[in-house]
Design a protein around this motif. Structure first.
Motif, PDB file in Angstrom:
ATOM      1  N   PRO A 197      19.100  78.103  63.176  1.00 57.14           N
ATOM      2  CA  PRO A 197      18.979  77.409  63.814  1.00 57.14           C
ATOM      3  C   PRO A 197      18.854  78.944  65.358  1.00 57.14           C
ATOM      4  CG  PRO A 197      20.259  75.719  63.532  1.00 57.14           C
ATOM      5  CD  PRO A 197      20.950  77.540  62.736  1.00 57.14           C
ATOM      6  N   VAL A 198      18.201  79.129  66.294  1.00 56.11           N
ATOM      7  CA  VAL A 198      17.779  79.806  67.157  1.00 56.11           C
ATOM      8  C   VAL A 198      18.849  79.753  68.449  1.00 56.11           C
ATOM      9  CG1 VAL A 198      15.848  80.874  66.942  1.00 56.11           C
ATOM     10  CG2 VAL A 198      16.139  78.678  68.541  1.00 56.11           C
ATOM     11  N   ASP A 199      19.684  80.185  68.733  1.00 51.05           N
ATOM     12  CA  ASP A 199      20.770  79.861  70.175  1.00 51.05           C
ATOM     13  C   ASP A 199      19.460  78.676  71.267  1.00 51.05           C
ATOM     14  OD1 ASP A 199      22.942  81.010  68.613  1.00 51.05           O
ATOM     15  OD2 ASP A 199      22.353  83.081  69.284  1.00 51.05           O
ATOM     16  N   ASP A 200      18.392  79.655  71.234  1.00 44.57           N
ATOM     17  CA  ASP A 200      17.869  78.918  72.739  1.00 44.57           C
ATOM     18  C   ASP A 200      16.497  77.588  72.653  1.00 44.57           C
ATOM     19  OD1 ASP A 200      16.590  81.160  71.741  1.00 44.57           O
ATOM     20  OD2 ASP A 200      16.553  82.497  73.748  1.00 44.57           O
ATOM     21  N   LEU A 273      10.704  78.878  61.743  1.00 51.58           N
ATOM     22  CA  LEU A 273      11.755  78.150  61.115  1.00 51.58           C
ATOM     23  C   LEU A 273      13.469  77.805  62.322  1.00 51.58           C
ATOM     24  CD1 LEU A 273      11.917  78.647  56.989  1.00 51.58           C
ATOM     25  CD2 LEU A 273      10.404  77.399  58.119  1.00 51.58           C
ATOM     26  N   ALA A 274      13.396  78.713  62.092  1.00 51.75           N
ATOM     27  CA  ALA A 274      14.558  79.119  63.264  1.00 51.75           C
ATOM     28  C   ALA A 274      14.896  78.047  64.127  1.00 51.75           C
ATOM     29  CB  ALA A 274      14.657  80.216  63.529  1.00 51.75           C
ATOM     30  N   HIS A 275      13.436  78.583  65.260  1.00 49.69           N
ATOM     31  CA  HIS A 275      12.765  77.047  66.144  1.00 49.69           C
ATOM     32  C   HIS A 275      12.709  75.723  65.463  1.00 49.69           C
ATOM     33  CE1 HIS A 275      12.520  79.590  69.932  1.00 49.69           C
ATOM     34  NE2 HIS A 275      11.517  80.489  68.899  1.00 49.69           N
TER      35      HIS A 275
END
Length: 378
Positions: A197-200, A273-275
């Motif tokens: 996952p993204v950090d933000d 996908l990370a978002h």
């Protein structure tokens, strides 16, 4: 089986849903020992015929611009179909089945011509049936679009639809319902689950084309209505399209504009996908979905999905009771957002529901359909 796919666009050089479906199913069937050839435009550098991940790519026409004024080019489709004919006809006896990507229709008609007088069945995959949507898409030329869609539907072939909603719409212009197989679109669940996952990330996320029937304007208004009660909630909008400028202006004028971010189009699928993996909620109140692949992707990412209950959308078929399906109004979408942001979860775990849409399962279903067409037991 010796399987031939026909698609003017070829994955990974063009990365839309229809060509990705061919790639995902085709590479799995090739790994199982089937011969798979994809006839398409040569968007790649190198020889006209080359191997790719166990399949054979066959360029029957040079790369060409696919769109004219934000619409698929009719001249491109006709040009590809004409160039396809001699190549496919020359090799048709080598193929046990031809699977033609549906839109923009003309390659299906060309494929049918090549199978005349042979025992090779033609299969089409219907992602959507547009019917009256042609009026919006083509304006005064809509009767032409409707006529070609109807002609394609009535051309003798074995139809596959990606959802029951699409199959039911197809019966209005073509084959009887019992003659239409349903094989859904798929996702790579392992890829989604292992994406970092993204950090933000955002609390609520939308990803998709920014076109009118996606109703992103409705989502923006609904989020703005509930945002005051959830001071830490944020909304991210991923995508591009003809509605982008209008939606950006709308977002700027919201009471909680500082909590809405327009990310535009993300080049890398893994970034989308990370978002999804970072979001709590995936919301898309679209009223026309032939399948709704982003719903399945979001469920695999363990998002709570909010879609829309609408007769022209297959969202309910994909989501079932593993998400929420309000009416496509600001009031009802806002109410669904409140429920989810208050911590309510659907009765079925999304990650359990989505297992049926893994590409491995979908490829098995497609293989069975191809064999039934060859055996003429469809």
């Amino acid at each position: 089986m010796n399987i031939c796919y026909v698609s003017n666009v070829v994955y990974p050089y063009i990365t839309g849903g229809a060509e990705k479906r061919i790639h995902e199913i085709g590479t799995r069937l090739a790994a199982d020992g089937h011969d798979v050839t994809v006839y398409g435009r040569q968007f790649w550098d190198g020889p006209q015929v080359m191997g790719y991940e166990g399949t054979t790519l066959y360029g029957v026409a040079p790369a060409e611009e696919l769109y004219a004024d934000d619409r698929r080019s009719i001249t491109e489709a006709i040009d590809f179909s004409a160039r396809l004919l001699p190549h496919l006809r020359k090799n048709i006896d080598n193929h046990d089945v031809v699977v033609a990507s549906l839109f923009p229709y003309f390659p299906v008609l060309a494929s049918r011509l090549t199978t005349l007088g042979t025992n090779t069945p033609l299969i089409t995959t219907w992602h959507e049936v547009w019917l009256e949507h042609w009026d919006e898409y083509l304006g005064r030329l809509a009767p032409f679009g409707k006529a070609v869609e109807r002609l394609t539907a009535k051309t003798p072939h074995y139809p596959i639809a990606v959802s029951s909603v699409t199959a039911d719409r197809l019966t209005k212009i073509g084959p009887e319902r019992e003659k239409i197989e349903v094989v859904p679109n798929g996702i790579d669940i392992d890829q989604i689950e292992t994406t970092r996952p993204v950090d933000d990330g955002f609390t609520v996320l939308y990803a998709g084309r920014l076109i009118e029937n996606k109703n992103v304007d409705l989502l923006l208004e609904a989020f703005d209505r509930v945002a005051n009660a959830y001071p830490n909630a944020t909304l991210g909008i991923i995508g591009d399209g003809p509605e982008y400028d209008a939606l950006e202006r709308q977002a700027t004028n919201l009471d909680h504009a500082n909590r809405v971010t327009m990310l535009g189009f993300l080049e890398e699928y893994d970034d989308v996908l990370a978002h999804m993996r970072a979001a709590d909620v995936f919301a898309s109140p679209s009223t026309r979905e032939g399948f709704g692949i982003t719903f399945a992707e979001a469920m695999a990412a363990d998002c709570t999905v909010i879609a829309a209950d609408h007769p022209e959308s297959a969202a309910s078929e994909v989501i079932g009771d593993a998400g929420f399906l309000p009416s496509p109004t600001v009031e009802d979408v806002a109410a669904a957002l409140e429920c989810v942001l208050d911590g309510k979860r659907p009765s079925t775990n999304p990650t359990s529901r989505v297992q049926q849409f893994d590409w491995d399962t979908v490829a098995e279903q497609a293989e069975q359909c191809y064999q039934r067409a060859i055996d003429s037991t469809w």
